[in-house]
Design a protein around this motif. Structure first.
Motif, PDB file in Angstrom:
ATOM      1  N   UNK A 247       0.821  -1.208   0.000  1.00  0.00           N
ATOM      2  CA  UNK A 247       0.000   0.000   0.000  1.00  0.00           C
ATOM      3  C   UNK A 247       0.855   1.258   0.000  1.00  0.00           C
ATOM      4  N   UNK A 248       2.011   1.224   0.678  1.00  0.00           N
ATOM      5  CA  UNK A 248       2.928   2.362   0.643  1.00  0.00           C
ATOM      6  C   UNK A 248       3.462   2.569  -0.774  1.00  0.00           C
ATOM      7  N   UNK A 249       3.890   1.495  -1.420  1.00  0.00           N
ATOM      8  CA  UNK A 249       4.419   1.589  -2.781  1.00  0.00           C
ATOM      9  C   UNK A 249       3.340   2.068  -3.751  1.00  0.00           C
ATOM     10  N   UNK A 250       2.124   1.553  -3.603  1.00  0.00           N
ATOM     11  CA  UNK A 250       1.029   1.967  -4.474  1.00  0.00           C
ATOM     12  C   UNK A 250       0.701   3.441  -4.269  1.00  0.00           C
ATOM     13  N   UNK A 251       0.700   3.886  -3.033  1.00  0.00           N
ATOM     14  CA  UNK A 251       0.432   5.290  -2.743  1.00  0.00           C
ATOM     15  C   UNK A 251       1.511   6.191  -3.324  1.00  0.00           C
ATOM     16  N   UNK A 252       2.777   5.797  -3.173  1.00  0.00           N
ATOM     17  CA  UNK A 252       3.883   6.587  -3.728  1.00  0.00           C
ATOM     18  C   UNK A 252       3.837   6.628  -5.251  1.00  0.00           C
ATOM     19  N   UNK A 253       3.452   5.508  -5.868  1.00  0.00           N
ATOM     20  CA  UNK A 253       3.323   5.457  -7.323  1.00  0.00           C
ATOM     21  C   UNK A 253       2.303   6.481  -7.816  1.00  0.00           C
ATOM     22  N   UNK A 254       1.121   6.462  -7.224  1.00  0.00           N
ATOM     23  CA  UNK A 254       0.064   7.363  -7.679  1.00  0.00           C
ATOM     24  C   UNK A 254       0.428   8.822  -7.419  1.00  0.00           C
ATOM     25  N   UNK A 255       1.064   9.089  -6.273  1.00  0.00           N
ATOM     26  CA  UNK A 255       1.468  10.459  -5.967  1.00  0.00           C
ATOM     27  C   UNK A 255       2.540  10.930  -6.942  1.00  0.00           C
ATOM     28  N   UNK A 256       3.455  10.041  -7.317  1.00  0.00           N
ATOM     29  CA  UNK A 256       4.518  10.394  -8.256  1.00  0.00           C
ATOM     30  C   UNK A 256       3.954  10.694  -9.645  1.00  0.00           C
ATOM     31  N   UNK A 257       3.022   9.863 -10.102  1.00  0.00           N
ATOM     32  CA  UNK A 257       2.426  10.085 -11.418  1.00  0.00           C
ATOM     33  C   UNK A 257       1.597  11.356 -11.442  1.00  0.00           C
ATOM     34  N   UNK A 258       0.832  11.577 -10.371  1.00  0.00           N
ATOM     35  CA  UNK A 258       0.004  12.783 -10.313  1.00  0.00           C
ATOM     36  C   UNK A 258       0.861  14.044 -10.284  1.00  0.00           C
ATOM     37  N   UNK A 259       2.034  13.971  -9.627  1.00  0.00           N
ATOM     38  CA  UNK A 259       2.888  15.136  -9.521  1.00  0.00           C
ATOM     39  C   UNK A 259       3.681  15.438 -10.776  1.00  0.00           C
ATOM     40  N   UNK A 260       3.912  14.430 -11.617  1.00  0.00           N
ATOM     41  CA  UNK A 260       4.772  14.622 -12.793  1.00  0.00           C
ATOM     42  C   UNK A 260       3.993  14.870 -14.074  1.00  0.00           C
ATOM     43  N   UNK A 261       2.786  14.322 -14.182  1.00  0.00           N
ATOM     44  CA  UNK A 261       2.063  14.378 -15.447  1.00  0.00           C
ATOM     45  C   UNK A 261       0.667  14.984 -15.257  1.00  0.00           C
ATOM     46  N   UNK A 262       0.308  15.863 -16.170  1.00  0.00           N
ATOM     47  CA  UNK A 262      -1.069  16.351 -16.180  1.00  0.00           C
ATOM     48  C   UNK A 262      -1.993  15.258 -16.719  1.00  0.00           C
ATOM     49  N   UNK A 263      -1.522  14.557 -17.733  1.00  0.00           N
ATOM     50  CA  UNK A 263      -2.297  13.455 -18.314  1.00  0.00           C
ATOM     51  C   UNK A 263      -1.399  12.699 -19.273  1.00  0.00           C
ATOM     52  N   UNK A 264      -1.701  11.421 -19.473  1.00  0.00           N
ATOM     53  CA  UNK A 264      -1.055  10.652 -20.536  1.00  0.00           C
ATOM     54  C   UNK A 264      -2.007   9.547 -20.953  1.00  0.00           C
TER      55      UNK A 264
END
Length: 321
Positions: A247-264
């Motif tokens: 759950x920590x890894x999944x949370x970090x993944x989503x936070x990283x994607x949300x912070x780097x990309x507006x959309x893909x």
């Protein structure tokens, strides 16, 4: 709180990187040593004697046995690129040393290239990361969870049936003390027993102990693994020791994607974005080796044209270099 030695690694500093890969000649030498660690070998006849020369600034080798001419980039992921090798290496440095993801737009600004060139470069490097992660098998204690990338589109299907969502599985291997070691993140056709059974056969060793939530498709793990379903709901289940790290890894993944990309393109390109995060996570213990490791993966990955990069989406069972 004690210092996290993994997070506070010095890594490869920018001055150290430039001292090692700051010129085109240094980058050419690094690629040549990875392609031919024991000296040049003709890709056609395997002869080890060749005449080296340059054409328009590009190094070539002409085999003395069959006269075949081979360039430094031929047969690698960099074959069709006109960017200097030092630009490729700098992109590898930026993607590897960043704590979070780096978008193509950010690469464009750092490298001084056009956005289409930055997009191709990033997706080719992510493809190399995907290839590098394909053989990974998790063992010991493995925590599993399911998730989706993407969201609903206006006028599209709602909920899990949205055409802009891509189902994927995230798994984390922990050691005897419960500390996270490696992770795997892969898209799946759907959360069915058949799909999860195929994924487990490719990613998790039979002797591993598997922990998951109560998703019915995870029952596929019971066929070949010791499988434990962690009971509970909401926060209590997420904080259970047997599922904490996934759950920590999944949370970090989503936070990283949300912070780097507006959309893909979540449906088309999710596999590569997941592989990028997993690749960097699995090499977090030795940050100074990330650039050589990614360069090695790039050299040993076959050429990918832009049309192929933008092609139909693949699942792990189909993706290869």
């Amino acid at each position: 709180m004690a210092m996290n030695r993994v997070q506070f690694q010095s890594g490869l500093s920018l001055p150290a990187f430039l001292a090692r890969f700051g010129t085109e000649a240094q980058c050419e030498d690094a690629v040549a040593r990875l392609r031919w660690p024991e000296g040049f070998r003709c890709p056609r006849c395997a002869h080890d004697q060749a005449m080296a020369f340059r054409r328009a600034g590009t190094p070539y080798w002409q085999c003395k046995a069959c006269s075949h001419q081979a360039s430094l980039r031929a047969g690698t992921l960099m074959e069709q690129s006109k960017l200097p090798l030092r630009t490729w290496l700098l992109a590898m440095y930026l993607l590897g040393q960043s704590k979070t993801n780096v978008s193509a737009l950010e690469l464009m600004r750092h490298l001084g290239v056009s956005y289409p060139a930055a997009w191709r470069l990033k997706h080719k490097l992510m493809q190399a990361m995907l290839q590098d992660e394909l053989p990974r098998m998790l063992k010991q204690v493995v925590q599993l969870d399911d998730a989706y990338l993407g969201g609903e589109r206006n006028g599209g299907k709602a909920g899990r049936g949205s055409e802009n969502k891509r189902p994927f599985v995230v798994a984390v291997q922990t050691d005897e003390q419960g500390r996270p070691l490696y992770a795997a993140m892969d898209t799946v056709p759907g959360f069915t027993r058949k799909a999860l059974a195929q994924w487990l056969a490719q990613r998790v060793r039979p002797e591993a102990d598997v922990y998951s939530d109560g998703l019915g498709a995870f029952r596929a793990a019971e066929v070949a693994h010791a499988h434990t379903v962690v009971e509970g709901e909401g926060r209590s289940r997420c904080e259970a020791p047997s599922l904490r790290w996934v759950n920590v890894v999944l949370s970090n993944l989503k936070r990283s994607l949300d912070g780097a990309y507006h959309a893909f393109g979540f449906f088309k390109y999710a596999e590569r974005y997941l592989a990028e995060t997993a690749w960097r996570f699995n090499r977090r213990f030795h940050l100074e080796y990330l650039v050589p490791s990614l360069l090695r993966a790039t050299v040993h990955c076959k050429p990918w044209s832009e049309a192929t990069l933008r092609g139909v989406p693949t699942f792990r069972t189909e993706a290869s270099c």
